[in-house]
Structures are given as C-alpha cells and as structure tokens.
Scaffold this motif. Structure first.
Motif, mmCIF file in Angstrom:
data_model
loop_
_atom_site.group_PDB
_atom_site.id
_atom_site.type_symbol
_atom_site.label_atom_id
_atom_site.label_comp_id
_atom_site.label_asym_id
_atom_site.label_seq_id
_atom_site.Cartn_x
_atom_site.Cartn_y
_atom_site.Cartn_z
ATOM 1 N N HIS A 172 0.871 -1.189 0.000
ATOM 2 C CA HIS A 172 0.000 0.000 0.000
ATOM 3 C C HIS A 172 0.902 1.232 0.000
ATOM 4 O O HIS A 172 2.105 1.139 0.208
ATOM 5 N N TYR A 173 0.291 2.384 -0.225
ATOM 6 C CA TYR A 173 1.067 3.623 -0.234
ATOM 7 C C TYR A 173 1.739 3.875 1.115
ATOM 8 O O TYR A 173 2.851 4.388 1.176
ATOM 9 N N THR A 174 1.031 3.575 2.197
ATOM 10 C CA THR A 174 1.537 3.819 3.549
ATOM 11 C C THR A 174 1.364 2.563 4.390
ATOM 12 O O THR A 174 0.542 1.699 4.087
ATOM 13 N N SER A 175 2.133 2.491 5.468
ATOM 14 C CA SER A 175 2.150 1.284 6.282
ATOM 15 C C SER A 175 1.526 1.536 7.651
ATOM 16 O O SER A 175 1.511 2.665 8.124
ATOM 17 N N PRO A 176 1.027 0.480 8.287
ATOM 18 C CA PRO A 176 0.637 0.608 9.689
ATOM 19 C C PRO A 176 1.873 0.979 10.510
ATOM 20 O O PRO A 176 2.972 0.503 10.218
ATOM 21 N N PRO A 177 1.710 1.870 11.527
ATOM 22 C CA PRO A 177 0.443 2.402 12.023
ATOM 23 C C PRO A 177 0.082 3.795 11.537
ATOM 24 O O PRO A 177 -0.395 4.603 12.325
ATOM 25 N N VAL A 178 0.344 4.143 10.274
ATOM 26 C CA VAL A 178 -0.260 5.358 9.715
ATOM 27 C C VAL A 178 -1.773 5.218 9.860
ATOM 28 O O VAL A 178 -2.343 4.181 9.539
ATOM 29 N N VAL A 179 -2.416 6.255 10.379
ATOM 30 C CA VAL A 179 -3.829 6.147 10.711
ATOM 31 C C VAL A 179 -4.685 6.168 9.450
ATOM 32 O O VAL A 179 -4.605 7.100 8.652
ATOM 33 N N GLY A 180 -5.500 5.140 9.282
ATOM 34 C CA GLY A 180 -6.398 5.066 8.145
ATOM 35 C C GLY A 180 -7.093 3.731 8.126
ATOM 36 O O GLY A 180 -6.606 2.745 8.690
ATOM 37 N N ALA B 246 5.561 -0.656 1.798
ATOM 38 C CA ALA B 246 4.855 0.624 1.740
ATOM 39 C C ALA B 246 5.831 1.729 1.379
ATOM 40 O O ALA B 246 7.044 1.595 1.537
ATOM 41 N N GLY B 247 5.273 2.838 0.920
ATOM 42 C CA GLY B 247 6.104 3.972 0.545
ATOM 43 C C GLY B 247 6.429 4.891 1.687
ATOM 44 O O GLY B 247 7.419 5.634 1.623
ATOM 45 N N ARG B 248 5.604 4.853 2.716
ATOM 46 C CA ARG B 248 5.796 5.794 3.822
ATOM 47 C C ARG B 248 5.190 5.192 5.079
ATOM 48 O O ARG B 248 4.218 4.440 5.026
ATOM 49 N N GLY B 249 5.753 5.563 6.206
ATOM 50 C CA GLY B 249 5.219 5.095 7.475
ATOM 51 C C GLY B 249 6.291 4.476 8.334
ATOM 52 O O GLY B 249 7.348 4.062 7.843
ATOM 53 N N PRO B 250 6.042 4.387 9.616
ATOM 54 C CA PRO B 250 7.034 3.789 10.520
ATOM 55 C C PRO B 250 7.191 2.299 10.273
ATOM 56 O O PRO B 250 6.305 1.640 9.742
ATOM 57 N N VAL B 251 8.331 1.789 10.648
ATOM 58 C CA VAL B 251 8.596 0.357 10.550
ATOM 59 C C VAL B 251 8.163 -0.292 11.854
ATOM 60 O O VAL B 251 8.706 0.007 12.921
ATOM 61 N N ALA B 252 7.157 -1.156 11.780
ATOM 62 C CA ALA B 252 6.655 -1.820 12.989
ATOM 63 C C ALA B 252 7.725 -2.736 13.560
ATOM 64 O O ALA B 252 8.534 -3.315 12.826
ATOM 65 N N ALA C 123 9.550 -7.822 16.371
ATOM 66 C CA ALA C 123 9.529 -8.662 17.567
ATOM 67 C C ALA C 123 8.159 -8.640 18.235
ATOM 68 O O ALA C 123 7.744 -9.620 18.866
ATOM 69 N N GLU C 124 7.434 -7.527 18.100
ATOM 70 C CA GLU C 124 6.099 -7.422 18.688
ATOM 71 C C GLU C 124 5.018 -7.900 17.733
ATOM 72 O O GLU C 124 4.067 -8.572 18.130
ATOM 73 N N THR C 125 5.127 -7.528 16.465
ATOM 74 C CA THR C 125 4.049 -7.815 15.515
ATOM 75 C C THR C 125 4.217 -9.162 14.825
ATOM 76 O O THR C 125 3.230 -9.758 14.384
ATOM 77 N N GLY C 126 5.462 -9.615 14.669
ATOM 78 C CA GLY C 126 5.704 -10.867 13.971
ATOM 79 C C GLY C 126 5.866 -10.705 12.474
ATOM 80 O O GLY C 126 6.163 -11.676 11.778
ATOM 81 N N PHE C 127 5.672 -9.493 11.944
ATOM 82 C CA PHE C 127 5.851 -9.297 10.503
ATOM 83 C C PHE C 127 6.868 -8.187 10.218
ATOM 84 O O PHE C 127 7.103 -7.309 11.039
ATOM 85 N N GLU C 128 7.449 -8.256 9.041
ATOM 86 C CA GLU C 128 8.480 -7.323 8.614
ATOM 87 C C GLU C 128 7.851 -6.161 7.846
ATOM 88 O O GLU C 128 6.806 -6.313 7.214
ATOM 89 N N THR C 129 8.492 -5.002 7.894
ATOM 90 C CA THR C 129 8.039 -3.843 7.119
ATOM 91 C C THR C 129 9.194 -3.348 6.253
ATOM 92 O O THR C 129 10.305 -3.166 6.756
ATOM 93 N N ILE C 130 8.924 -3.159 4.971
ATOM 94 C CA ILE C 130 9.906 -2.584 4.050
ATOM 95 C C ILE C 130 9.356 -1.255 3.540
ATOM 96 O O ILE C 130 8.260 -1.203 2.990
ATOM 97 N N ILE C 131 10.113 -0.193 3.735
ATOM 98 C CA ILE C 131 9.710 1.124 3.237
ATOM 99 C C ILE C 131 10.437 1.380 1.921
ATOM 100 O O ILE C 131 11.667 1.412 1.861
ATOM 101 N N GLU C 132 9.662 1.545 0.856
ATOM 102 C CA GLU C 132 10.173 1.833 -0.481
ATOM 103 C C GLU C 132 9.591 3.186 -0.916
ATOM 104 O O GLU C 132 8.429 3.273 -1.315
ATOM 105 N N PRO C 133 10.380 4.260 -0.811
ATOM 106 C CA PRO C 133 9.855 5.610 -1.080
ATOM 107 C C PRO C 133 9.201 5.783 -2.444
ATOM 108 O O PRO C 133 8.328 6.644 -2.615
#
Length: 444
Positions: free
Chosen positions: A32-40, A64-70, A73-83
C-alpha cells in the motif's frame, strides 16, 4: 490522539487476534502507499491481515512507501519502506499535476520502470502479493502500471487486488480521470490478478467498472472485521482463562455468565438443567466462575453432585466450571482477578443468576454496568436493586420454561441480535478462517 480500537488496532496486540493454527511456510507480501500504524481504514485492515497471517504461521512482509517500521519482535511481521511507492513522493506529485489535466508526462514511463525494477527485486520469492487499493485508485498511476506488469511476469507469485475504493465509480474523482492510458488501467482487468471486494456494493462496482471482462461471481467478497479480544479490551489473563477453558468467542452460541462461588444456595443445578433444555435447539455455554465456597466442607460434595448431573444430562461441554481448567501447579483452583471478572461480563451475552437466597446481589449491579440482559430469581434484594428491569423467574419454575424465557428475550433484543451477527460473521478470527486463508491457499 489515538483512534478507537475498532478502527485502529494496536500493533502489539495483533498476536492475540487468534491462536496459532498451524505452521505454514507461505510468504505473503502486502502493499500500500503507507504502512501501519499510519492512521487510516486501509492501514488498519492491513495490520489486522498481517497479524492474522502471522499468527497462522505465514511469513508476512508489509511493503509501503511511507510510514514507521513496525517492531517485528512485537508484531511478527516485517516492514519494508520503499519511497517510490509513496503517494506523496515528490516526483509523483509533479507527474500527478499533469495527469490531473489529462496530460501523460514524458517521465511517466521512466518512473514506472524504476518502480518496476525495485518491486521486482523486493517481491521475488513471495507466494502472494496482496495489493490494497493501488490497482483501482488513481493516487499513484505509475505504481499501478508497474504492478500490472509485475503480475504478468513475476510467476509464480499470485497477485490479489484488495479493493476498498474505486476511482471510476466515485464522482469526486471523475474530474481527474481521462480516457486512455494510464487511467484505463483502473478499469481494465488482468487474468493474472484476483480482485477482492470488501462488500457486496464494492463487488457490484468492480463488476460494473470492468464489464464485461469480469462477473460478480468471480469477485470474492471478504468483509472487514473487528478483533473481539482487542475491542472488548480483554486482558492477557482473561484470554488465558478463556483459552484454558476452550471458550472461543467465534463459535456461535449464547454465553451465560454465572459469577458465583459454588454453594447450594446458588442453585447451580437449575442452571445446568436449563442448559440441557437449550441444547436441542440453541447452542449455549454456561460459565460458572467460582470454586467451591471455602467455609463449608459440604461444598466439595455439592461440586461432585453438579458434575454428576452435568454428565447425566450430557452437557459436559456446555457447562463450564472455570475451577476445572484454571488451576495452579498443585492442581488447585486459581482465583480470578477483578479484571478477569469484569472482562467476563463484557464477554458474556447475559447474566444468569438462579440463587435461592441472597443478602444483596453484586452481580446485578455489575451486569447493569455491563449492559447485560439479566435473568435471575425474583428475590427481594434483586427487586430492591433493579425493580422490574431484570427478567425474573421463580426457583421452582420448570427448566424448560426458563430456557424459553431466555431464548425468546434474546431473540427479541435487537442489540443481542446484532452482537450475535457480528460475532458470527464479522470478527477477524472468523473472516480469516472462513474466507481469507482459503482464498489465498486456493490460488496456490
């Protein structure tokens, strides 16, 4: 200011959405354009999906293109930010200025190709890529084009377009949509992409937009949901109690709460007989919270009588004594905290309190605060507290009569009906097991 949990799930609680179902080696990417926890709304759905897949043993990556990296260790999933995926990427904003005017800028193809190359490397090796909104909204058309091409070429990855919104069916967006490429990508299907709608209305809109290429029958409807544990704010201890007793909220049944120590004046044998009357027509679960009363040695004998009656009436599954499953290392009943008791009131559908004697009636007060329907014996302290607001019965009323009272009352209670409908059809736990997991696995 944080949003309510029914809109925005706390990432650190995602691991409690559901117990581990099995170990699965599948790899899932969500884009998606933005990642959790961007509010939406879309981001909250992605967070829920990611937590559910992770809990089921899948390897999950949010792209996602923007947003914090979760915190993995807490969520169990990885986040990759690709601007390059960001809907506010500066290069994209310049391109969108021309696109809104109906002009295809010269650098559109170069930007698309760059995105294509980056995502081709990022998504390599995934079994499925779930794309939220990008293939049906105009916010980032170079990304839409790149993903459309990737879906054709990145075998064996299966691409799923999760359609929350569609540009071509929204009158607000029509002024910036124009005939031809790339705007027509948003109303052109691909045989390499599975389209999923979040509601029957969206299903019809997708079919109308892509007509005649795709029919509603080929567009699965997978609704959004709520996490019961999180929305009810059930503590970890309460969740452990429920799991130990094998009490699953996703199971469609009436949940009756009897919060009391086990003593004869609580008249628990009547409750067991009422449950037995339910069994032939309505799934039901009676939860008795307390252990035997501590001051009368005969209470242990009473427990054995109740267990024998439960076995005789064949309601061992339907009548749950928490003292049997919530025990310490010495196999002694563990005390339930006040927090757990309060949680159980939110968990239950009704209070069932068939006592023959009471000096006051704290459960009546607690059920009132929890907005629970109350079914109780007509004792003077209860009437003094609640007047005629509870649904009363007499201690010597036939069990079948009391069962009908409860069934008919809850069947006529609109709030109870809606609650039951939500539990049965719109919890993330149920949606994932019945719809999301089978959909993804069928594609493989």
């Amino acid at each position: 200011m944080s949003l309510p949990v029914f809109i925005w799930p706390n990432l650190h609680l995602l691991k409690y959405f559901m117990p581990k179902l099995h170990t699965n080696s599948g790899r899932i990417a969500m884009l998606h354009y933005t990642s959790p926890p961007v509010v939406g709304g879309v981001e909250s759905v992605m967070a829920a999906h990611a937590g559910l897949f992770t809990s089921a043993g899948y390897q999950v990556t949010v792209v996602a293109g923007r947003g914090p990296v979760a915190d993995a260790a807490e969520t169990g999933f990885e986040t990759i930010i690709e601007p390059l995926v960001d809907s506010k990427n500066p290069r994209l904003l310049a391109i969108n200025h021309d696109l809104d005017e109906g002009i295809l800028p010269a650098d559109f193809a170069d930007f698309e190709a760059e995105i294509y190359q980056h995502l081709k490397l990022t998504l390599q090796g995934y079994d499925a890529c779930i794309i939220h909104n990008v293939l049906t909204l105009h916010k980032h058309l170079p990304l839409t084009a790149a993903l459309t091409h990737l879906a054709e070429e990145l075998a064996p990855t299966k691409f799923i377009s999760w359609c929350h919104d569609l540009a071509w069916t929204n009158s607000l967006y029509l002024p910036v949509l124009h005939p031809g490429y790339p705007w027509d990508l948003l109303r052109s299907t691909s045989p390499h992409i599975t389209y999923v709608a979040i509601s029957p209305q969206r299903q019809q809109e997708i079919a109308a937009t892509f007509r005649p290429e795709i029919s509603p029958a080929n567009i699965p409807v997978v609704p959004n949901g709520v996490s019961l544990n999180e929305f009810l704010s059930l503590s970890e201890e309460t969740q452990a109690v429920l799991e130990a007793a094998e009490l699953d909220m996703a199971i469609p049944e009436i949940r009756l709460l009897l919060p009391a120590r086990i003593t004869r004046r609580k008249n628990i044998e009547l409750a067991i007989r009422v449950v037995a009357e339910f069994k032939s027509t309505t799934p039901v679960r009676l939860v008795v919270t307390g252990p035997p009363g501590p001051h009368n040695p005969k209470n242990d004998e009473y427990v054995r009588e109740l267990q024998a009656l439960r076995a005789e009436l064949k309601v061992e599954k339907e009548v749950v004594f928490l003292m049997e499953s919530w025990q310490d290392e010495m196999s002694r009943p563990r005390a339930l905290s006040d927090r757990v008791i309060a949680d159980l009131y939110r968990w239950a559908d009704a209070l069932f309190f068939p006592s023959t004697q009471e000096g006051f009636g704290i459960p009546i007060l607690e059920a009132g605060l929890a907005r629970l329907p109350i079914f109780c014996t007509r004792l003077e302290p209860f009437v003094e507290i609640a007047n005629e607001l509870p649904h009363y019965f007499e201690p010597d009323d036939p069990a079948a009569q009391i069962a009908r009272l409860i069934q008919q009352t809850l069947a006529q209670n609109l709030q109870s009906q809606l609650r039951r409908r939500v539990v049965e059809q719109f919890t993330w736990e149920s949606i994932f097991e019945k719809q999301i997991k089978p959909l993804v696995e069928d594609l493989w």
